[in-house]
Design a protein around this motif. Structure first.
Motif, PDB file in Angstrom:
ATOM      1  N   ALA A 104      -6.342  -4.759  -2.592  1.00 33.72           N
ATOM      2  CA  ALA A 104      -5.753  -5.841  -1.812  1.00 33.72           C
ATOM      3  C   ALA A 104      -5.874  -5.599  -0.312  1.00 33.72           C
ATOM      4  O   ALA A 104      -6.100  -4.468   0.151  1.00 33.72           O
ATOM      5  CB  ALA A 104      -4.281  -5.996  -2.189  1.00 33.72           C
ATOM      6  N   ASN A 105      -5.724  -6.653   0.468  1.00 35.02           N
ATOM      7  CA  ASN A 105      -5.501  -6.499   1.898  1.00 35.02           C
ATOM      8  C   ASN A 105      -4.170  -5.802   2.116  1.00 35.02           C
ATOM      9  O   ASN A 105      -3.289  -5.831   1.249  1.00 35.02           O
ATOM     10  CB  ASN A 105      -5.496  -7.861   2.589  1.00 35.02           C
ATOM     11  N   GLY A 106      -4.002  -5.211   3.279  1.00 30.00           N
ATOM     12  CA  GLY A 106      -2.781  -4.459   3.521  1.00 30.00           C
ATOM     13  C   GLY A 106      -2.216  -4.680   4.904  1.00 30.00           C
ATOM     14  O   GLY A 106      -2.761  -5.429   5.721  1.00 30.00           O
ATOM     15  N   VAL A 107      -1.105  -4.005   5.176  1.00 36.67           N
ATOM     16  CA  VAL A 107      -0.421  -4.120   6.453  1.00 36.67           C
ATOM     17  C   VAL A 107       0.257  -2.786   6.760  1.00 36.67           C
ATOM     18  O   VAL A 107       0.713  -2.084   5.845  1.00 36.67           O
ATOM     19  CB  VAL A 107       0.618  -5.268   6.420  1.00 36.67           C
ATOM     20  N   ASP A 108       0.285  -2.428   8.018  1.00 38.62           N
ATOM     21  CA  ASP A 108       0.984  -1.224   8.466  1.00 38.62           C
ATOM     22  C   ASP A 108       2.460  -1.570   8.629  1.00 38.62           C
ATOM     23  O   ASP A 108       2.866  -2.153   9.629  1.00 38.62           O
ATOM     24  CB  ASP A 108       0.384  -0.745   9.789  1.00 38.62           C
ATOM     25  N   THR A 109       3.263  -1.238   7.625  1.00 43.70           N
ATOM     26  CA  THR A 109       4.676  -1.639   7.650  1.00 43.70           C
ATOM     27  C   THR A 109       5.497  -0.806   8.632  1.00 43.70           C
ATOM     28  O   THR A 109       6.639  -1.174   8.921  1.00 43.70           O
ATOM     29  CB  THR A 109       5.293  -1.553   6.243  1.00 43.70           C
ATOM     30  N   ASP A 110       4.946   0.308   9.120  1.00 41.84           N
ATOM     31  CA  ASP A 110       5.642   1.041  10.183  1.00 41.84           C
ATOM     32  C   ASP A 110       5.444   0.339  11.525  1.00 41.84           C
ATOM     33  O   ASP A 110       6.360   0.260  12.344  1.00 41.84           O
ATOM     34  CB  ASP A 110       5.130   2.482  10.263  1.00 41.84           C
ATOM     35  N   TRP A 111       4.236  -0.157  11.740  1.00 40.01           N
ATOM     36  CA  TRP A 111       3.934  -0.871  12.989  1.00 40.01           C
ATOM     37  C   TRP A 111       4.578  -2.254  12.983  1.00 40.01           C
ATOM     38  O   TRP A 111       5.256  -2.642  13.934  1.00 40.01           O
ATOM     39  CB  TRP A 111       2.422  -0.970  13.159  1.00 40.01           C
ATOM     40  N   PHE A 112       4.360  -2.993  11.902  1.00 38.67           N
ATOM     41  CA  PHE A 112       4.975  -4.318  11.775  1.00 38.67           C
ATOM     42  C   PHE A 112       6.352  -4.154  11.123  1.00 38.67           C
ATOM     43  O   PHE A 112       6.516  -4.332   9.916  1.00 38.67           O
ATOM     44  CB  PHE A 112       4.089  -5.247  10.944  1.00 38.67           C
ATOM     45  N   ALA A 113       7.297  -3.800  11.934  1.00 42.27           N
ATOM     46  CA  ALA A 113       8.663  -3.576  11.456  1.00 42.27           C
ATOM     47  C   ALA A 113       9.625  -4.337  12.364  1.00 42.27           C
ATOM     48  O   ALA A 113       9.481  -4.325  13.597  1.00 42.27           O
ATOM     49  CB  ALA A 113       9.003  -2.092  11.462  1.00 42.27           C
ATOM     50  N   PRO A 114      10.604  -5.034  11.788  1.00 41.58           N
ATOM     51  CA  PRO A 114      11.516  -5.836  12.611  1.00 41.58           C
ATOM     52  C   PRO A 114      12.431  -4.967  13.459  1.00 41.58           C
ATOM     53  O   PRO A 114      12.882  -3.902  13.026  1.00 41.58           O
ATOM     54  CB  PRO A 114      12.318  -6.620  11.566  1.00 41.58           C
ATOM     55  N   ALA A 277       6.140  -3.636   1.512  1.00 41.92           N
ATOM     56  CA  ALA A 277       6.253  -2.181   1.582  1.00 41.92           C
ATOM     57  C   ALA A 277       5.837  -1.536   0.268  1.00 41.92           C
ATOM     58  O   ALA A 277       5.212  -0.470   0.248  1.00 41.92           O
ATOM     59  CB  ALA A 277       7.685  -1.785   1.949  1.00 41.92           C
ATOM     60  N   ARG A 278       6.151  -2.184  -0.843  1.00 39.53           N
ATOM     61  CA  ARG A 278       5.861  -1.619  -2.161  1.00 39.53           C
ATOM     62  C   ARG A 278       4.403  -1.832  -2.579  1.00 39.53           C
ATOM     63  O   ARG A 278       3.794  -0.949  -3.181  1.00 39.53           O
ATOM     64  CB  ARG A 278       6.785  -2.256  -3.200  1.00 39.53           C
ATOM     65  N   ARG A 279       3.832  -2.990  -2.237  1.00 39.03           N
ATOM     66  CA  ARG A 279       2.517  -3.333  -2.792  1.00 39.03           C
ATOM     67  C   ARG A 279       1.388  -3.384  -1.782  1.00 39.03           C
ATOM     68  O   ARG A 279       0.219  -3.240  -2.165  1.00 39.03           O
ATOM     69  CB  ARG A 279       2.594  -4.688  -3.497  1.00 39.03           C
ATOM     70  N   PHE A 280       1.690  -3.615  -0.494  1.00 36.50           N
ATOM     71  CA  PHE A 280       0.629  -3.884   0.465  1.00 36.50           C
ATOM     72  C   PHE A 280       0.614  -2.940   1.661  1.00 36.50           C
ATOM     73  O   PHE A 280      -0.189  -3.142   2.573  1.00 36.50           O
ATOM     74  CB  PHE A 280       0.734  -5.337   0.963  1.00 36.50           C
ATOM     75  N   ASP A 281       1.465  -1.935   1.691  1.00 39.88           N
ATOM     76  CA  ASP A 281       1.404  -0.971   2.786  1.00 39.88           C
ATOM     77  C   ASP A 281       0.066  -0.235   2.738  1.00 39.88           C
ATOM     78  O   ASP A 281      -0.479   0.029   1.660  1.00 39.88           O
ATOM     79  CB  ASP A 281       2.552   0.036   2.677  1.00 39.88           C
ATOM     80  N   TRP A 282      -0.458   0.116   3.910  1.00 39.18           N
ATOM     81  CA  TRP A 282      -1.776   0.747   3.951  1.00 39.18           C
ATOM     82  C   TRP A 282      -1.813   2.066   3.192  1.00 39.18           C
ATOM     83  O   TRP A 282      -2.881   2.481   2.718  1.00 39.18           O
ATOM     84  CB  TRP A 282      -2.218   0.957   5.399  1.00 39.18           C
ATOM     85  N   SER A 283      -0.686   2.745   3.069  1.00 39.36           N
ATOM     86  CA  SER A 283      -0.689   3.985   2.293  1.00 39.36           C
ATOM     87  C   SER A 283      -1.018   3.705   0.831  1.00 39.36           C
ATOM     88  O   SER A 283      -1.725   4.488   0.174  1.00 39.36           O
ATOM     89  CB  SER A 283       0.671   4.687   2.409  1.00 39.36           C
ATOM     90  N   VAL A 284      -0.523   2.575   0.305  1.00 36.98           N
ATOM     91  CA  VAL A 284      -0.817   2.175  -1.075  1.00 36.98           C
ATOM     92  C   VAL A 284      -2.262   1.707  -1.193  1.00 36.98           C
ATOM     93  O   VAL A 284      -3.010   2.118  -2.099  1.00 36.98           O
ATOM     94  CB  VAL A 284       0.155   1.062  -1.530  1.00 36.98           C
ATOM     95  N   ALA A 288      -5.926   3.295  -3.233  1.00 39.66           N
ATOM     96  CA  ALA A 288      -6.768   2.498  -4.131  1.00 39.66           C
ATOM     97  C   ALA A 288      -8.211   2.442  -3.632  1.00 39.66           C
ATOM     98  O   ALA A 288      -9.161   2.506  -4.427  1.00 39.66           O
ATOM     99  CB  ALA A 288      -6.195   1.089  -4.265  1.00 39.66           C
ATOM    100  N   LEU A 289      -8.390   2.345  -2.329  1.00 38.41           N
ATOM    101  CA  LEU A 289      -9.741   2.268  -1.771  1.00 38.41           C
ATOM    102  C   LEU A 289     -10.478   3.599  -1.933  1.00 38.41           C
ATOM    103  O   LEU A 289     -11.658   3.626  -2.298  1.00 38.41           O
ATOM    104  CB  LEU A 289      -9.664   1.872  -0.290  1.00 38.41           C
ATOM    105  N   VAL A 290      -9.779   4.686  -1.674  1.00 40.55           N
ATOM    106  CA  VAL A 290     -10.404   6.003  -1.850  1.00 40.55           C
ATOM    107  C   VAL A 290     -10.817   6.211  -3.306  1.00 40.55           C
ATOM    108  O   VAL A 290     -11.919   6.699  -3.602  1.00 40.55           O
ATOM    109  CB  VAL A 290      -9.443   7.116  -1.391  1.00 40.55           C
ATOM    110  N   ALA A 291      -9.943   5.831  -4.231  1.00 40.68           N
ATOM    111  CA  ALA A 291     -10.264   5.977  -5.656  1.00 40.68           C
ATOM    112  C   ALA A 291     -11.489   5.144  -6.027  1.00 40.68           C
ATOM    113  O   ALA A 291     -12.352   5.593  -6.799  1.00 40.68           O
ATOM    114  CB  ALA A 291      -9.067   5.565  -6.502  1.00 40.68           C
TER     115      ALA A 291
END
Length: 335
Positions: A104-114, A277-284, A288-291
């Protein structure tokens, strides 16, 4: 590319659009092809909604050419990456039994944080996206032409910000004519604009793939009003993660609901932030991309013998391709 291949050995080659795939045949390594959109499907959708017969014919012709390119590139692609299960299904219909995996596409949830309180109600409405991308351009035109007049007449103190480069004339004109509308153009950091807003609007009605702008907004814990197509492929549930609106009067009703219900704003804000945070954070997504790259490299299949004759026949470029509609696309887009 030739110079790099002479200097180094590569375990895999990653190309980020189908237009670059033929170039990757110069690399003697398994090819991983990333599909931000299924280009032929997106062009079919554009043809279906084009306002003139000439444009419809042009886009259908382009869709046929893109479908043929997708089919031919599958001959030398070890692994296809799609951004959603829906796009993976569309791609398999075009390239047959090729190996298609969802990353999936992702997002940096640490950077994009309210920074502000979740669900605050003292801001305005916001849309953010580059308007030189046609789905965003058409969405903002529709927003200022048909949706904003209803919102402004209903509650004169409402404010709207449309953030992004290349604003079309209708958006720039609305900002000049109405002090409540802002169109600042490109901004170096979109987060303050999202944080200050109370509601994110995403009136996308065309395009493909999944929309990074939606992930950014949810990561910033913005209550979201969107078309079904705008959230396509992301697994969002209406009334749980966003409020759905299609016709202009539905946009007015949903914005009213959010403005008058602090508990609803907070509930949507919390649910959206949790989901990304659970499904689209870049860490997740990164894992998947490395695998996927490791699997492609380990497969070690010859570059031009991947399909083994199991793919569907090439599309008939002399005949129109069937147009597949996603759920709700008939009522309602993807970047």
């Amino acid at each position: 590319v030739d110079a790099l291949v002479r200097e180094r050995r590569f375990d895999a080659a990653h190309v980020d659009t189908i237009g670059l795939a033929p170039l990757a045949t110069r690399v003697p390594a398994p090819l991983v092809q990333n599909h931000h959109n299924v280009e032929s499907a997106m062009m079919e959708r554009r043809a279906a909604s084009a306002p003139s017969a000439l444009r419809r014919a042009l886009y259908r012709s382009e869709a046929r050419k893109l479908a043929e390119l997708e089919w031919r590139c599958a001959d030398y692609t070890a692994l296809h990456l799609a951004v959603s299960e829906l796009d993976a299904e569309r791609l398999r219909e075009r390239v047959g039994a090729a190996d298609v995996r969802v990353v999936a596409n992702g997002v940096d949830t640490d950077w994009f944080a309210p920074r502000r309180a979740l669900g605050h109600g003292d801001g305005g409405l916001v849309f953010a996206g580059a308007m030189d991308w046609y789905p965003n351009r058409e969405a903002t035109r529709w927003l200022v032409r048909e949706i904003w007049p209803l919102l402004a007449a209903d509650r004169p103190e409402r404010r709207l910000a449309i953030v992004g480069r290349a604003a079309p004339a209708e958006v720039a004109g609305a900002a000049r004519a109405d002090a409540r509308v802002e169109a600042p153009g490109f901004v170096g950091d979109v987060r303050p604009w999202l944080d200050d807003a109370s509601i994110y609007l995403c009136p996308i009605r065309d395009g493909g793939g999944t929309r990074l702008k939606v992930l950014d907004a949810l990561a910033m814990a913005k209550p979201l009003v969107a078309t079904a197509l705008a959230v396509e492929g992301l697994g969002l549930e209406a009334e749980r993660h966003y409020l759905r609106a299609e016709a202009p009067h539905e946009w007015l009703a949903q914005v009213r609901r959010l403005e008058s219900d602090a508990a609803l704003r907070r509930r949507l804000a919390e649910a959206g932030r949790r989901l990304v945070a659970r499904r689209f954070d870049w860490s997740v997504i990164g894992r998947a991309l490395v695998a996927a790259h490791r699997d492609a490299a380990r497969a070690a299949r010859p570059l031009r013998s991947i399909s083994g004759g199991t793919r569907a026949p090439a599309p008939d470029t002399a005949a129109p391709l069937p147009t597949r509609r996603c759920p709700d696309a008939a009522e309602s887009e993807a970047g």
